[in-house]
Design a protein around this motif. Sequence first.
Motif, mmCIF file in Angstrom:
data_model
loop_
_atom_site.group_PDB
_atom_site.id
_atom_site.type_symbol
_atom_site.label_atom_id
_atom_site.label_comp_id
_atom_site.label_asym_id
_atom_site.label_seq_id
_atom_site.Cartn_x
_atom_site.Cartn_y
_atom_site.Cartn_z
ATOM 1 N N UNK A 212 6.085 11.219 -4.989
ATOM 2 C CA UNK A 212 5.460 11.577 -6.268
ATOM 3 C C UNK A 212 5.723 10.442 -7.263
ATOM 4 N N UNK A 213 5.554 10.716 -8.565
ATOM 5 C CA UNK A 213 5.722 9.667 -9.585
ATOM 6 C C UNK A 213 7.055 8.921 -9.453
ATOM 7 N N UNK A 214 8.109 9.668 -9.075
ATOM 8 C CA UNK A 214 9.441 9.059 -9.096
ATOM 9 C C UNK A 214 10.077 8.953 -7.708
ATOM 10 N N UNK A 215 9.285 9.271 -6.640
ATOM 11 C CA UNK A 215 9.835 9.158 -5.279
ATOM 12 C C UNK A 215 8.839 8.491 -4.352
ATOM 13 N N UNK A 216 9.339 7.547 -3.549
ATOM 14 C CA UNK A 216 8.525 6.964 -2.483
ATOM 15 C C UNK A 216 9.291 7.176 -1.184
ATOM 16 N N UNK A 217 8.557 7.319 -0.039
ATOM 17 C CA UNK A 217 9.263 7.625 1.216
ATOM 18 C C UNK A 217 10.239 6.511 1.625
ATOM 19 N N UNK A 218 9.984 5.277 1.190
ATOM 20 C CA UNK A 218 10.936 4.206 1.435
ATOM 21 C C UNK A 218 11.372 3.704 0.067
ATOM 22 N N UNK A 219 12.646 3.547 -0.112
ATOM 23 C CA UNK A 219 13.159 2.982 -1.366
ATOM 24 C C UNK A 219 14.435 2.216 -1.039
ATOM 25 N N UNK A 220 15.108 1.694 -2.040
ATOM 26 C CA UNK A 220 16.301 0.881 -1.769
ATOM 27 C C UNK A 220 17.516 1.430 -2.493
ATOM 28 N N UNK A 336 7.099 3.802 -10.281
ATOM 29 C CA UNK A 336 7.804 3.424 -9.049
ATOM 30 C C UNK A 336 6.850 3.005 -7.936
ATOM 31 N N UNK A 337 5.715 3.724 -7.833
ATOM 32 C CA UNK A 337 4.836 3.492 -6.687
ATOM 33 C C UNK A 337 4.256 2.079 -6.653
ATOM 34 N N UNK A 338 4.155 1.450 -7.837
ATOM 35 C CA UNK A 338 3.582 0.100 -7.878
ATOM 36 C C UNK A 338 4.450 -0.924 -7.142
ATOM 37 N N UNK A 339 5.732 -0.597 -6.927
ATOM 38 C CA UNK A 339 6.614 -1.530 -6.213
ATOM 39 C C UNK A 339 6.103 -1.857 -4.812
ATOM 40 N N UNK A 340 5.408 -0.880 -4.210
ATOM 41 C CA UNK A 340 5.070 -1.028 -2.800
ATOM 42 C C UNK A 340 3.570 -1.099 -2.559
ATOM 43 N N UNK A 341 2.791 -1.420 -3.606
ATOM 44 C CA UNK A 341 1.348 -1.520 -3.434
ATOM 45 C C UNK A 341 0.903 -2.919 -3.059
ATOM 46 N N UNK A 342 1.832 -3.884 -3.090
ATOM 47 C CA UNK A 342 1.522 -5.270 -2.742
ATOM 48 C C UNK A 342 0.328 -5.794 -3.537
ATOM 49 N N UNK A 343 0.278 -5.455 -4.807
ATOM 50 C CA UNK A 343 -0.786 -5.933 -5.688
ATOM 51 C C UNK A 343 -0.348 -7.261 -6.302
ATOM 52 N N UNK A 344 -1.099 -8.325 -5.974
ATOM 53 C CA UNK A 344 -0.689 -9.658 -6.413
ATOM 54 C C UNK A 344 -0.618 -9.802 -7.924
#
Length: 366
Positions: A212-220, A336-344
Amino acid sequence: MSSTPTPDAPTPDALKTELITAIGSAGDLAALEEVRVAALGKKGRVTTLMKALGQLDPETRKARGAELNQVKDEVAAALEARRGVLQDQALAARLAAEQIDITLPPRPETTGRLHPISQTIDELTAIFAEMGYVVAEGPDIEGDFYNFTALNMPPEHPARQMHDTFYLPDAPDGSQRVLRTHTSPVQVRTMLSQAPPIRIIAPGRTYRSDYDMTHTPMFHQVEGLVVDETTHMGHLKGCLIELCRAFFDVDDLPVRFRPSFFPFTEPSAEVDIGCKRGGGELKLGNYGDWLEILGCGMVHPKVLEMCGVDPTRYQGFAFGMGIERIAMLKYGIPDLRTFFEADLRWLRHYGFVPLDMPSMAQGLTW
Ligand code: PHE
């Protein structure tokens, strides 16, 4: 027939002179090798002459053999000497051709950027290196024992449910495998593989089935572990207060330890830092409001025991925190989700110049 030697059958002396001249004028190693094969190779001219010795009468053979041997030795020595010279020349040419001026500034066209996660891990590593920690690692695919059981969460323990675990097919030996739900299994691996004193941080990927807004299935997360004979809760507090102030670069940042619970630490605490919310903004500092950023505690004696460390002799603390969360706070990244969208475009905006390594002496960010 004339006794004058024909060009095909020169006297050994003339042959020697001719070969040595050819060796001297060989311009590179390939040309030199050709001269060697033509002279001393299986069908080379010196070799052929030596093979022909057998047809001579014994007296002549002896004299001629000695002469040819000398030619062979001198030619071999000349080849060796020339090879040395040519190799030196080739090396010098290569060094000249491959020379780079390391004092030049990076080219303006290097536009690659470091991901904020990499940057944050580098910053944390710099801060903890200063305090004497070393970086440890563990696998993303973990055994149930490391992720749960050794951390005082036996099968059926209710705390396991809170982890939204991704389960994998059993290992060949029948044991349960999971994607690690936190970096805490690195505590277990470290204690099992090295004797105290231990002082490590373990940054890395973690996985939970949540989105959701504050959780991604992979995080660090970054884990910390200190085990020795004297470390107590006061050290834990000092270390984490120092970490928060150094990382967020706010000298008087309020840091609060709130009682909490984790199966693998006792006592346990959650750490809050001072902030202010309002107008869609969040500001860190002494403003009266609080924001939770990490979990910590004294390593539970049962965990020490399960990891082969004598709890009557050793003690220590552990902590764990989400890397995305502190990166979002420090760098004002709202989603948070933008971290993993690989948007240049996002990376160009939030990324970091790769050559500016964070250090406590020169500054964490440039
Ligand atoms: N592993 C805990 C989590 O993921 C964090 C933690 C680590 C708490 C170490 C205490 C000690 O929430």
